[in-house]
Design a protein around this motif. Sequence first.
Motif: not given
Length: 315
Positions: A217-236
Amino acid sequence: MTPHSILAVTDFSTHGDNALSRAAQLCAEHGAPLKLIYLAYPGEPPPPDAGCRLAHHALQLGQRHGIRVDSVARIALTLEDILPAARSADLLVWGTAPVRGIRSLFQGQPMESMLRKCRRPVLVVREPAQGPYRSMVVAVDFSEASRGLIELGFALSKDAQVELFHAISMANEGKLRYAEVSEQAIKAYREECHRYARDRMFWLTDSYDARRNRVLSAIRHGSPARQVAVQQQRSGADLVVVGKHPSSAAVDFLFESVAKGVLRHSTSDVLVVPHGYQAASGARATDRLEAQFRRGRRVRAGGVGFSQARAEWRD
Protein backbone atom coordinates in the motif's frame (compact mmCIF):
# COMPACT_ATOMS: atom_id res chain seq x y z
CA MET A 1 -15.05 -11.48 -10.94
CA THR A 2 -13.26 -13.89 -13.24
CA PRO A 3 -13.91 -13.00 -16.91
CA HIS A 4 -15.87 -15.81 -18.55
CA SER A 5 -16.00 -14.13 -21.97
CA ILE A 6 -13.72 -11.52 -23.55
CA LEU A 7 -14.21 -9.23 -26.54
CA ALA A 8 -11.09 -7.75 -28.17
CA VAL A 9 -11.49 -4.59 -30.26
CA THR A 10 -8.82 -3.88 -32.87
CA ASP A 11 -8.13 -1.49 -35.73
CA PHE A 12 -5.10 -3.50 -36.97
CA SER A 13 -2.73 -0.88 -35.57
CA THR A 14 0.12 -1.70 -33.20
CA HIS A 15 -2.31 -1.01 -30.33
CA GLY A 16 -4.68 -3.51 -31.89
CA ASP A 17 -2.03 -6.23 -32.25
CA ASN A 18 -1.02 -5.76 -28.60
CA ALA A 19 -4.67 -5.95 -27.52
CA LEU A 20 -5.27 -9.19 -29.43
CA SER A 21 -2.20 -10.81 -27.87
CA ARG A 22 -3.17 -9.71 -24.36
CA ALA A 23 -6.79 -10.82 -24.80
CA ALA A 24 -5.71 -14.25 -26.04
CA GLN A 25 -3.32 -14.64 -23.12
CA LEU A 26 -6.06 -13.73 -20.62
CA CYS A 27 -8.43 -16.23 -22.25
CA ALA A 28 -5.78 -18.95 -21.99
CA GLU A 29 -5.28 -18.11 -18.29
CA HIS A 30 -8.99 -18.16 -17.45
CA GLY A 31 -10.33 -20.71 -19.91
CA ALA A 32 -12.59 -18.12 -21.50
CA PRO A 33 -13.68 -17.88 -25.14
CA LEU A 34 -12.44 -14.90 -27.16
CA LYS A 35 -14.32 -12.88 -29.75
CA LEU A 36 -12.61 -10.41 -32.10
CA ILE A 37 -14.18 -7.37 -33.71
CA TYR A 38 -12.77 -4.69 -36.00
CA LEU A 39 -13.58 -1.01 -35.36
CA ALA A 40 -12.75 1.48 -38.09
CA TYR A 41 -10.92 4.70 -37.19
CA PRO A 42 -13.56 7.47 -36.91
CA GLY A 43 -14.23 9.04 -40.29
CA GLU A 44 -12.11 6.57 -42.26
CA PRO A 45 -13.29 3.58 -44.34
CA PRO A 46 -12.16 0.11 -43.25
CA PRO A 47 -9.71 -1.84 -45.43
CA PRO A 48 -11.49 -4.02 -48.00
CA ASP A 49 -9.98 -7.21 -46.56
CA ALA A 50 -10.83 -6.39 -42.91
CA GLY A 51 -13.06 -9.44 -42.49
CA CYS A 52 -10.44 -11.84 -43.87
CA ARG A 53 -7.67 -10.32 -41.75
CA LEU A 54 -9.80 -10.63 -38.63
CA ALA A 55 -10.60 -14.27 -39.36
CA HIS A 56 -6.88 -14.93 -39.93
CA HIS A 57 -6.05 -13.37 -36.54
CA ALA A 58 -8.70 -15.56 -34.92
CA LEU A 59 -7.23 -18.71 -36.47
CA GLN A 60 -3.67 -17.81 -35.45
CA LEU A 61 -4.55 -16.90 -31.86
CA GLY A 62 -6.66 -20.02 -31.41
CA GLN A 63 -3.84 -22.28 -32.57
CA ARG A 64 -1.11 -20.44 -30.64
CA HIS A 65 -2.92 -20.33 -27.29
CA GLY A 66 -5.17 -23.38 -27.55
CA ILE A 67 -8.35 -21.37 -27.03
CA ARG A 68 -11.65 -20.88 -28.80
CA VAL A 69 -11.56 -17.70 -30.89
CA ASP A 70 -14.37 -16.34 -33.07
CA SER A 71 -14.47 -13.20 -35.18
CA VAL A 72 -17.44 -10.93 -35.78
CA ALA A 73 -18.04 -10.95 -39.53
CA ARG A 74 -19.71 -7.54 -39.56
CA ILE A 75 -17.25 -4.64 -39.70
CA ALA A 76 -17.97 -2.01 -37.05
CA LEU A 77 -18.01 1.55 -38.36
CA THR A 78 -19.37 3.10 -35.17
CA LEU A 79 -19.53 2.23 -31.48
CA GLU A 80 -23.19 1.28 -31.86
CA ASP A 81 -22.08 -1.57 -34.10
CA ILE A 82 -20.00 -2.97 -31.24
CA LEU A 83 -22.59 -2.70 -28.47
CA PRO A 84 -24.38 -6.06 -28.98
CA ALA A 85 -21.11 -7.99 -28.76
CA ALA A 86 -19.78 -5.79 -25.94
CA ARG A 87 -22.85 -6.36 -23.78
CA SER A 88 -22.36 -10.12 -24.10
CA ALA A 89 -18.78 -9.98 -22.78
CA ASP A 90 -17.48 -9.76 -19.22
CA LEU A 91 -14.39 -7.82 -20.31
CA LEU A 92 -13.50 -5.59 -23.27
CA VAL A 93 -9.86 -5.49 -24.33
CA TRP A 94 -9.37 -2.25 -26.25
CA GLY A 95 -6.75 -1.85 -28.97
CA THR A 96 -7.37 1.16 -31.19
CA ALA A 97 -5.04 4.04 -31.99
CA PRO A 98 -5.93 7.24 -30.04
CA VAL A 99 -8.09 9.73 -31.91
CA ARG A 100 -6.25 13.02 -32.43
CA GLY A 101 -7.22 16.60 -33.20
CA ILE A 102 -10.46 18.52 -32.71
CA ARG A 103 -12.59 15.37 -32.76
CA SER A 104 -10.92 14.01 -29.63
CA LEU A 105 -11.17 17.39 -27.89
CA PHE A 106 -14.95 17.63 -28.16
CA GLN A 107 -16.00 13.98 -28.46
CA GLY A 108 -13.34 12.28 -26.37
CA GLN A 109 -11.90 8.87 -27.16
CA PRO A 110 -14.16 6.07 -28.47
CA MET A 111 -13.26 3.96 -25.43
CA GLU A 112 -14.69 6.64 -23.11
CA SER A 113 -17.97 6.62 -25.02
CA MET A 114 -18.05 2.82 -24.83
CA LEU A 115 -17.73 2.97 -21.04
CA ARG A 116 -20.80 5.22 -20.87
CA LYS A 117 -22.86 3.15 -23.31
CA CYS A 118 -21.90 -0.37 -22.27
CA ARG A 119 -20.76 -0.20 -18.63
CA ARG A 120 -18.35 -3.12 -18.85
CA PRO A 121 -14.75 -3.18 -17.58
CA VAL A 122 -12.41 -2.06 -20.37
CA LEU A 123 -8.74 -3.03 -20.49
CA VAL A 124 -6.81 -0.44 -22.52
CA VAL A 125 -3.66 -2.16 -23.82
CA ARG A 126 -0.51 -0.15 -24.51
CA GLU A 127 2.32 -2.67 -24.19
CA PRO A 128 3.01 -6.03 -25.89
CA ALA A 129 1.99 -9.01 -23.77
CA GLN A 130 5.20 -10.56 -22.41
CA GLY A 131 3.39 -12.94 -20.09
CA PRO A 132 0.85 -12.61 -17.27
CA TYR A 133 0.73 -9.30 -15.44
CA ARG A 134 3.49 -9.29 -12.82
CA SER A 135 2.43 -6.27 -10.75
CA MET A 136 -0.46 -3.84 -10.59
CA VAL A 137 -1.45 -0.61 -8.88
CA VAL A 138 -5.09 -0.42 -7.76
CA ALA A 139 -6.31 3.14 -7.18
CA VAL A 140 -8.68 3.16 -4.19
CA ASP A 141 -10.81 5.90 -2.67
CA PHE A 142 -12.06 3.79 0.30
CA SER A 143 -15.63 3.67 -1.02
CA GLU A 144 -17.42 0.33 -1.33
CA ALA A 145 -16.54 0.36 -5.03
CA SER A 146 -12.86 0.05 -4.09
CA ARG A 147 -13.44 -3.54 -2.97
CA GLY A 148 -14.81 -4.36 -6.40
CA LEU A 149 -11.69 -2.94 -8.04
CA ILE A 150 -9.42 -5.02 -5.83
CA GLU A 151 -11.42 -8.20 -6.41
CA LEU A 152 -11.35 -7.66 -10.18
CA GLY A 153 -7.61 -7.03 -10.10
CA PHE A 154 -7.06 -10.23 -8.12
CA ALA A 155 -9.25 -12.19 -10.52
CA LEU A 156 -7.55 -10.83 -13.63
CA SER A 157 -4.06 -11.87 -12.53
CA LYS A 158 -3.90 -14.24 -9.58
CA ASP A 159 -0.10 -14.18 -9.17
CA ALA A 160 0.57 -10.46 -9.68
CA GLN A 161 1.98 -8.31 -6.89
CA VAL A 162 -0.81 -5.90 -5.87
CA GLU A 163 -0.27 -2.41 -4.50
CA LEU A 164 -3.23 -0.40 -3.21
CA PHE A 165 -2.72 3.31 -3.79
CA HIS A 166 -4.57 6.38 -2.53
CA ALA A 167 -3.83 10.01 -3.37
CA ILE A 168 -5.07 12.73 -1.01
CA SER A 169 -6.25 15.64 -3.12
CA MET A 170 -4.84 19.08 -2.29
CA ALA A 171 -7.93 20.87 -3.63
CA ASN A 172 -9.43 21.49 -0.19
CA GLU A 173 -6.15 22.91 1.08
CA GLY A 174 -6.30 25.45 -1.71
CA LYS A 175 -9.79 26.46 -0.62
CA LEU A 176 -8.61 26.86 2.95
CA ARG A 177 -5.76 29.11 1.86
CA TYR A 178 -8.14 31.16 -0.25
CA ALA A 179 -10.27 31.60 2.87
CA GLU A 180 -7.11 32.80 4.69
CA VAL A 181 -7.10 29.92 7.16
CA SER A 182 -3.88 29.77 9.19
CA GLU A 183 -1.04 27.48 8.12
CA GLN A 184 -1.27 25.72 11.46
CA ALA A 185 -4.91 24.84 10.83
CA ILE A 186 -4.09 23.68 7.30
CA LYS A 187 -1.30 21.49 8.64
CA ALA A 188 -3.66 19.96 11.20
CA TYR A 189 -6.22 19.31 8.44
CA ARG A 190 -3.56 17.62 6.29
CA GLU A 191 -2.46 15.40 9.18
CA GLU A 192 -6.05 14.42 9.90
CA CYS A 193 -6.60 13.48 6.23
CA HIS A 194 -3.44 11.39 6.24
CA ARG A 195 -4.43 9.68 9.51
CA TYR A 196 -7.85 8.79 8.09
CA ALA A 197 -6.31 7.48 4.85
CA ARG A 198 -3.75 5.42 6.77
CA ASP A 199 -6.44 3.84 8.96
CA ARG A 200 -8.64 2.98 5.98
CA MET A 201 -5.69 1.63 4.01
CA PHE A 202 -4.69 -0.59 6.94
CA TRP A 203 -8.26 -1.91 7.07
CA LEU A 204 -8.20 -2.70 3.34
CA THR A 205 -4.78 -4.36 3.25
CA ASP A 206 -5.42 -6.33 6.43
CA SER A 207 -8.61 -7.82 4.97
CA TYR A 208 -6.74 -9.11 1.90
CA ASP A 209 -3.38 -10.13 3.35
CA ALA A 210 -4.82 -13.46 4.50
CA ARG A 211 -5.59 -14.37 0.88
CA ARG A 212 -2.18 -13.46 -0.54
CA ASN A 213 1.41 -13.37 0.64
CA ARG A 214 1.29 -9.62 1.02
CA VAL A 215 -0.66 -6.66 -0.31
CA LEU A 216 1.40 -3.48 -0.56
CA SER A 217 0.00 0.00 0.00
CA ALA A 218 1.04 3.61 -0.52
CA ILE A 219 -0.43 7.06 0.19
CA ARG A 220 0.60 10.30 -1.48
CA HIS A 221 -0.60 13.91 -1.62
CA GLY A 222 -1.55 15.61 -4.87
CA SER A 223 -3.67 15.22 -7.98
CA PRO A 224 -5.04 11.63 -7.86
CA ALA A 225 -4.61 10.97 -11.59
CA ARG A 226 -1.05 12.28 -11.74
CA GLN A 227 -0.05 10.57 -8.51
CA VAL A 228 -1.40 7.23 -9.71
CA ALA A 229 0.64 7.57 -12.91
CA VAL A 230 3.75 8.54 -10.93
CA GLN A 231 3.28 5.57 -8.60
CA GLN A 232 2.87 3.21 -11.55
CA GLN A 233 6.11 4.42 -13.09
CA ARG A 234 7.92 4.38 -9.74
CA SER A 235 6.91 0.79 -8.97
CA GLY A 236 7.25 -0.46 -12.54
CA ALA A 237 3.73 -1.91 -12.47
CA ASP A 238 2.49 -3.17 -15.83
CA LEU A 239 -1.20 -2.62 -14.99
CA VAL A 240 -3.24 0.11 -13.31
CA VAL A 241 -6.79 -0.60 -12.10
CA VAL A 242 -8.99 2.47 -11.68
CA GLY A 243 -12.72 3.05 -11.19
CA LYS A 244 -14.98 5.36 -13.22
CA HIS A 245 -18.04 7.13 -11.82
CA PRO A 246 -21.09 7.38 -14.11
CA SER A 247 -21.05 10.67 -16.03
CA SER A 248 -22.30 12.26 -19.22
CA ALA A 249 -20.17 13.27 -22.19
CA ALA A 250 -20.63 16.93 -21.21
CA VAL A 251 -19.37 16.32 -17.67
CA ASP A 252 -16.37 14.36 -18.98
CA PHE A 253 -15.61 17.24 -21.35
CA LEU A 254 -15.76 19.91 -18.63
CA PHE A 255 -14.18 17.95 -15.77
CA GLU A 256 -11.45 15.39 -16.31
CA SER A 257 -12.14 12.25 -14.31
CA VAL A 258 -9.41 10.38 -12.46
CA ALA A 259 -9.74 7.48 -14.91
CA LYS A 260 -9.30 9.78 -17.91
CA GLY A 261 -6.30 11.44 -16.27
CA VAL A 262 -4.71 8.07 -15.52
CA LEU A 263 -5.17 7.04 -19.15
CA ARG A 264 -3.52 10.27 -20.25
CA HIS A 265 -0.51 10.15 -17.90
CA SER A 266 0.30 6.47 -17.31
CA THR A 267 2.47 4.35 -19.59
CA SER A 268 1.15 0.90 -18.62
CA ASP A 269 -2.02 -0.96 -19.49
CA VAL A 270 -5.07 0.44 -17.68
CA LEU A 271 -8.18 -1.44 -16.57
CA VAL A 272 -11.08 1.02 -16.24
CA VAL A 273 -13.99 -0.33 -14.20
CA PRO A 274 -17.35 1.49 -14.24
CA HIS A 275 -18.85 1.78 -10.77
CA GLY A 276 -21.86 -0.48 -10.38
CA TYR A 277 -21.06 -2.63 -13.42
CA GLN A 278 -22.55 -6.10 -13.71
CA ALA A 279 -20.91 -9.09 -15.32
CA ALA A 280 -22.49 -10.11 -18.62
CA SER A 281 -23.16 -13.64 -17.33
CA GLY A 282 -24.98 -12.21 -14.32
CA ALA A 283 -26.93 -9.75 -16.45
CA ARG A 284 -28.12 -12.52 -18.80
CA ALA A 285 -29.24 -14.70 -15.90
CA THR A 286 -31.11 -11.76 -14.36
CA ASP A 287 -32.80 -11.03 -17.69
CA ARG A 288 -33.90 -14.66 -17.98
CA LEU A 289 -35.31 -14.55 -14.46
CA GLU A 290 -37.22 -11.35 -15.20
CA ALA A 291 -38.56 -12.82 -18.44
CA GLN A 292 -39.93 -15.83 -16.59
CA PHE A 293 -41.87 -13.59 -14.24
CA ARG A 294 -43.10 -11.38 -17.10
CA ARG A 295 -44.48 -14.43 -18.92
CA GLY A 296 -47.09 -14.69 -16.25
CA ARG A 297 -45.71 -16.81 -13.49
CA ARG A 298 -47.70 -15.96 -10.43
CA VAL A 299 -46.41 -16.29 -6.95
CA ARG A 300 -48.97 -17.55 -4.51
CA ALA A 301 -49.98 -15.28 -1.67
CA GLY A 302 -47.37 -15.26 1.04
CA GLY A 303 -44.75 -16.65 -1.36
CA VAL A 304 -41.45 -15.12 -2.38
CA GLY A 305 -41.83 -11.96 -4.48
CA PHE A 306 -39.70 -11.19 -7.55
CA SER A 307 -37.51 -8.59 -5.87
CA GLN A 308 -36.73 -11.01 -3.03
CA ALA A 309 -36.07 -13.88 -5.45
CA ARG A 310 -33.75 -11.66 -7.48
CA ALA A 311 -31.87 -10.64 -4.36
CA GLU A 312 -31.53 -14.26 -3.24
CA TRP A 313 -30.27 -15.28 -6.73
CA ARG A 314 -27.60 -12.58 -6.62
CA ASP A 315 -26.46 -13.67 -3.17
